[in-house]
Design an enzyme around this catalytic site. Structure first.
Site, PDB file in Angstrom:
ATOM      1  N   TYR A  20       0.793  -1.237   0.000  1.00 22.63           N
ATOM      2  CA  TYR A  20       0.000   0.000   0.000  1.00 22.63           C
ATOM      3  C   TYR A  20       0.828   1.292   0.000  1.00 22.63           C
ATOM      4  O   TYR A  20       0.263   2.378  -0.028  1.00 22.63           O
ATOM      5  CB  TYR A  20      -0.937   0.005   1.218  1.00 22.63           C
ATOM      6  N   HIS A  97      -8.747   1.625  -5.945  1.00 24.63           N
ATOM      7  CA  HIS A  97      -7.958   0.764  -5.060  1.00 24.63           C
ATOM      8  C   HIS A  97      -6.496   1.152  -5.185  1.00 24.63           C
ATOM      9  O   HIS A  97      -5.997   1.337  -6.308  1.00 24.63           O
ATOM     10  CB  HIS A  97      -8.142  -0.713  -5.418  1.00 24.63           C
TER      11      HIS A  97
HETATM   12  O1  CA2 Z   1      -5.916  -1.661  -2.644  1.00 16.67           O
HETATM   13  C1  CA2 Z   1      -6.860  -1.156  -2.045  1.00 16.67           C
HETATM   14  O2  CA2 Z   1      -7.056   0.059  -1.961  1.00 16.67           O
HETATM   15  C2  CA2 Z   1      -7.838  -2.077  -1.280  1.00 16.67           C
HETATM   16  O3  CA2 Z   1      -9.138  -1.521  -1.392  1.00 16.67           O
HETATM   17  C3  CA2 Z   1      -7.338  -2.078   0.148  1.00 16.67           C
HETATM   18  C4  CA2 Z   1      -8.111  -3.031   1.063  1.00 16.67           C
HETATM   19  C5  CA2 Z   1      -8.193  -4.423   0.438  1.00 16.67           C
HETATM   20  O4  CA2 Z   1      -9.034  -5.241   1.224  1.00 16.67           O
HETATM   21  C6  CA2 Z   1      -8.729  -4.371  -0.986  1.00 16.67           C
HETATM   22  O5  CA2 Z   1      -8.731  -5.687  -1.521  1.00 16.67           O
HETATM   23  C7  CA2 Z   1      -7.875  -3.482  -1.851  1.00 16.67           C
HETATM   24  C8  CA2 Z   1      -7.422  -3.102   2.431  1.00 16.67           C
HETATM   25  C9  CA2 Z   1      -7.474  -1.761   3.174  1.00 16.67           C
HETATM   26  C10 CA2 Z   1      -6.145  -1.337   3.668  1.00 16.67           C
HETATM   27  O6  CA2 Z   1      -5.676  -2.206   4.660  1.00 16.67           O
HETATM   28  C11 CA2 Z   1      -4.449  -1.985   5.200  1.00 16.67           C
HETATM   29  C12 CA2 Z   1      -4.047  -2.950   6.111  1.00 16.67           C
HETATM   30  C13 CA2 Z   1      -2.800  -2.807   6.699  1.00 16.67           C
HETATM   31  C14 CA2 Z   1      -2.001  -1.741   6.404  1.00 16.67           C
HETATM   32  C15 CA2 Z   1      -2.399  -0.774   5.510  1.00 16.67           C
HETATM   33  C16 CA2 Z   1      -3.640  -0.898   4.913  1.00 16.67           C
END
Ligand code: CA2
Length: 151
Positions: A20, A97
Site C-alpha cells: 500500500y 484501489h
Molecule cells: O488496494 C486497495 O485500496 C484495497 O481496497 C485495500 C483493502 C483491500 O481489502 C482491498 O482488496 C484493496 C485493504 C485496506 C487497507 O488495509 C491496510 C491494512 C494494513 C495496512 C495498511 C492498509
C-alpha cells in the site's frame, strides 16, 4: 464530492508498505484537496471501519454530493448492501484501489462496487485518488446514459 474510504484504510502508511505504500490516509486527503481545488470540486473526505456507516454515507450522498469516489476496501469484495446503496445513487461513482487487486488473491478479483461504478482505478498507488477526481469531474453533469467511454 464524497471521497469515501472503507475498513482498515486508516492504517495506510503504517503497515504493509510493499502493498500500500508509505503515504497515510491524511496524505491521501491532502492529495484529494490539492487535486479538487483546480477542478472546482469541494471534498468531503471520510473513512469508516463499519459497513452500515458506509451504506449510510452513500445514502447521504443523494442531495449532498454530486459524485462519489469510493475505496470500499474489504467491503468491495463482499457487500451486496453497499451495491444496493450505490444503485440508489444517481450521480457518478468512481471506484479506487491503491493496490492492483487483480495481481493479488482471487477473492479480490471480484468487486460488487464495479457493477455500479462508472470507472475503476487500481494499482497506481494513492495517486489513483487524484486520477479518480479528474475522471469524475466531467461526469458530474452528464446523465447516466452519457457516462460511457468518451473519445
Ligand atoms: O488496494 C486497495 O485500496 C484495497 O481496497 C485495500 C483493502 C483491500 O481489502 C482491498 O482488496 C484493496 C485493504 C485496506 C487497507 O488495509 C491496510 C491494512 C494494513 C495496512 C495498511 C492498509
Amino acid at each position: 464530492m464524497f471521497v469515501l474510504n472503507g475498513p482498515n484504510l486508516n492504517l495506510l502508511g503504517t503497515r504493509e508498505p510493499g502493498i500500500y505504500g508509505r503515504e497515510t490516509l491524511a496524505d491521501v486527503e491532502a492529495l484529494c484537496r490539492r487535486t479538487a481545488g483546480p477542478l472546482g470540486l469541494g471534498i468531503d473526505f471520510r473513512q469508516t471501519n463499519h459497513e452500515g456507516v458506509l451504506v449510510d454515507w452513500v445514502q447521504e450522498a443523494t442531495g449532498r454530493a454530486g459524485g462519489i469516489v469510493l475505496n470500499a476496501a474489504g467491503y468491495t469484495h463482499t457487500s451486496v448492501a453497499l451495491l444496493d446503496a450505490l444503485n440508489a445513487f444517481a450521480g457518478p461513482v468512481i471506484e479506487v484501489h491503491v493496490s492492483n487487486v487483480y495481481g493479488r488473491e482471487a477473492f479480490r478479483h471480484h468487486s460488487y462496487v464495479s457493477a455500479r461504478a462508472d470507472g475503476v482505478l487500481c494499482g497506481v498507488g494513492v495517486g489513483g485518488y487524484a486520477l479518480a477526481l479528474a475522471a469524475i469531474a466531467p461526469l458530474l453533469d452528464a446523465p447516466p446514459a452519457d457516462r460511457g467511454a468518451r473519445t
